[in-house]
Motif scaffolding. Structure first.
Motif, PDB file in Angstrom:
ATOM      1  N   TRP A 101      -3.694  -3.713  -6.413  1.00  0.00           N
ATOM      2  CA  TRP A 101      -3.215  -2.519  -5.715  1.00  0.00           C
ATOM      3  C   TRP A 101      -3.736  -1.248  -6.379  1.00  0.00           C
ATOM      4  CZ3 TRP A 101      -1.868  -3.026  -1.024  1.00  0.00           C
ATOM      5  CH2 TRP A 101      -1.333  -4.258  -0.593  1.00  0.00           C
ATOM      6  N   LEU A 138       0.833  -1.184   0.000  1.00  0.00           N
ATOM      7  CA  LEU A 138       0.000   0.000   0.000  1.00  0.00           C
ATOM      8  C   LEU A 138       0.876   1.245   0.000  1.00  0.00           C
ATOM      9  CD1 LEU A 138      -3.043   0.621   0.125  1.00  0.00           C
ATOM     10  CD2 LEU A 138      -2.724   1.068   2.560  1.00  0.00           C
ATOM     11  N   ASP A 196      -7.328  -0.652  -5.103  1.00  0.00           N
ATOM     12  CA  ASP A 196      -7.533  -0.569  -3.657  1.00  0.00           C
ATOM     13  C   ASP A 196      -7.828   0.891  -3.302  1.00  0.00           C
ATOM     14  OD1 ASP A 196      -7.390  -0.535  -0.856  1.00  0.00           O
ATOM     15  OD2 ASP A 196      -5.933  -2.165  -0.852  1.00  0.00           O
ATOM     16  N   ARG A 201      -7.660   2.481  -0.696  1.00  0.00           N
ATOM     17  CA  ARG A 201      -6.763   3.120   0.257  1.00  0.00           C
ATOM     18  C   ARG A 201      -5.438   3.511  -0.380  1.00  0.00           C
ATOM     19  NH1 ARG A 201      -6.879  -2.044   3.967  1.00  0.00           N
ATOM     20  NH2 ARG A 201      -6.613  -2.854   1.865  1.00  0.00           N
ATOM     21  N   ASP A 202      -5.208   3.048  -1.624  1.00  0.00           N
ATOM     22  CA  ASP A 202      -3.916   3.286  -2.267  1.00  0.00           C
ATOM     23  C   ASP A 202      -3.938   4.613  -3.023  1.00  0.00           C
ATOM     24  OD1 ASP A 202      -2.174   2.730  -5.001  1.00  0.00           O
ATOM     25  OD2 ASP A 202      -1.280   1.876  -3.199  1.00  0.00           O
ATOM     26  N   ARG A 240       0.652   5.399   0.312  1.00  0.00           N
ATOM     27  CA  ARG A 240      -0.167   6.570   0.621  1.00  0.00           C
ATOM     28  C   ARG A 240       0.611   7.832   0.236  1.00  0.00           C
ATOM     29  NH1 ARG A 240      -5.078   6.419   1.736  1.00  0.00           N
ATOM     30  NH2 ARG A 240      -4.950   8.075   3.279  1.00  0.00           N
TER      31      ARG A 240
END
Lengths: 189, 282
Positions: free
Chosen positions: B207, B145, B210, B212-213, B147
């Motif tokens: 990924w 992940l 996702d 949150r990525d 950010r």
């Protein structure tokens, strides 16, 4: 696992020991299998390890772990194939209605459009075949380039030929129609 | 007449099983690919092993282990979980790439079961392929992940994700990286050095979507070249062969739509940094 942790955290900064382990773990597939036959120097010079070992360690615990991006394909300019892909698929999609339409209503405009689309579609198809199968790893450095050159040649010839049919002959749609109107000897008799 | 009834049906089967177990009547032949790196000049060959199915558990891995334990200890293969969750025992069984531990032995005794290593891979020994390139390619897609702003150490809060956003990962996260799909793909056979292959591409997609990525742009830009994704010609061998029932072919198609720019990644339903912001306010 423990060995890898040990090697990564510089608790034991004894380079000689680390190099010894790397030496043991690096095993050339082409050389003889017996590691014990090799003379293992107790301390390897710095020069030896300035050059990256060409062989991959067989023990995963001693492999170095790269976190930066690994460029898998050619290190040329980052070729943006994405836009080309959209055009390729658009061409394929356009051909579906245009071929029947062009055949139904023979005219120079549709013929020309079809000639361009068909040539482009065939070019991209043949190019994909050449790129997929005529690989440098089996054919060497020269033949793949010749193959791509041939694809260009065939496509240019195709376009030229199709435009000749449109301008100096009956045109594409009429040519196809004429094929269907050819009667065999048995039918004529 | 009543005695005859005793010999048929379930009771009859039990009776015959009890009397024939030691006779070894159900012999199955396994034709296994062998090659020894200690004798590199000897060409690879197929070795036949005969296994009594009455004395063997039902999966191909069980037969291989029985052969290794009782007949030929030199037979080499990878295995670990024996329940289809680790991906170690991936091999080509009767022409199909699957996991040996969840692949039932074909009970047809007239034909041998052919067991080969994963196709178009360098062989380390017998049924063990060299997956180094495969792992290198997986590493190259940065399967973690990312950010925009990493949380400060000691002050990490849970990243929020809506149930619907989490549902997008179903069918992607279950991949065990067994390499069955990639080694079933003809494009990966011919261009495995530059084409990433369905397994790695499905994880790249996992990924990318996702919620949150934050590194979507970066991830997609790494896939834009001619070889990484676009050697896929929707042959779909990958989806057909996946032993976990996943669909890498569809994931690759989704990547292509994202790369085209026509489809964009949806913004997350719940702001992943929601809790962090709440904590900052308090």
């Amino acid at each position: 696992m423990a060995l890898s942790m040990f090697l990564r955290t510089p608790v034991c900064t004894n380079q000689a020991f680390t190099k010894q382990i790397m030496r043991l773990a690096t095993y050339s597939a082409t050389s003889n299998s017996s590691l014990t036959l090799r003379a293992l120097p107790s301390v390897l010079s710095h020069k030896d390890h300035a050059i990256k070992p060409q062989t991959t360690p067989i023990f995963d615990s001693v492999r170095s772990f790269r976190t930066t991006a690994v460029r898998m394909s050619d290190d040329e300019k980052p070729h943006d194939h994405a836009k080309l892909w959209v055009i390729e698929k658009a061409t394929s999609a356009l051909l579906v209605p245009l071929i029947p339409l062009g055949l139904l209503i023979p005219n120079k405009l549709f013929d020309s459009l079809l000639a361009i689309l068909i040539t482009a579609h065939s070019f991209w198809g043949l190019e994909a075949i050449a790129v997929d199968y005529v690989r440098a790893s089996i054919f060497g450095p020269v033949i793949p380039k010749i193959a791509i050159g041939l694809v260009y040649l065939i496509s240019i010839a195709t376009l030229g030929g199709l435009f000749y049919i449109i301008s100096h002959d009956v045109g594409l749609a009429n040519a196809v129609r004429h094929f269907w109107s050819v009667k065999s000897n048995s039918q004529v008799a | 007449m009543p005695l005859l009834r005793l010999t048929s049906g379930t009771f009859g089967q039990l009776r015959t099983f009890a009397t024939s177990a030691t006779l070894g009547k159900r012999i199955k032949t396994f034709a296994v690919y062998r090659w020894n790196p200690d004798e590199p000049d000897k060409k690879p060959y197929t070795q036949n092993y005969e296994v009594d199915l009455d004395d063997c558990a039902p999966m191909v891995l069980d037969a291989l282990l029985k052969i290794k334990n009782e007949m030929d200890p030199t037979l080499t293969f990878r295995r670990s979980c024996r329940e289809g969750v680790c991906g170690s025992c991936a091999m080509n069984i009767d022409g199909v790439n699957t996991l040996a531990c969840i692949s039932h032995i074909d009970k047809n005794l007239s034909k041998p079961t052919k067991i080969y290593p994963l196709p178009h891979m360098y062989v380390v020994k017998d049924l063990v392929p060299d997956l180094s390139n495969f792992y290198r390619q997986y590493q190259s897609i940065e399967p973690w992940l990312q950010r925009d702003k990493e949380a400060t150490k000691g002050k990490e809060t849970q990243l929020l994700q809506d149930v619907e956003d989490r549902a997008k990962l179903d069918g992607l996260y279950e991949c065990v990286l067994c390499a069955c799909c990639s080694t079933s793909c003809p494009s990966y056979w011919w261009n495995g050095d530059k084409y990433l292959g369905p397994a790695v591409l499905m994880q790249a997609y996992r990924w990318i979507i996702d919620s949150r990525d934050d590194a979507t742009e970066k991830r997609l830009s790494k896939l834009k070249d001619t070889y990484s994704v676009y050697r896929c010609h929707t042959i779909m061998n990958c989806t057909r062969t996946c032993p976990k029932g996943l669909n890498p072919g569809r994931a690759i198609a989704q990547i292509k739509t994202l790369l085209s720019g026509i489809v964009k990644k949806q913004p997350p339903i719940l702001d992943p940094a929601g809790l962090e912001k709440q904590a900052a306010q308090n």
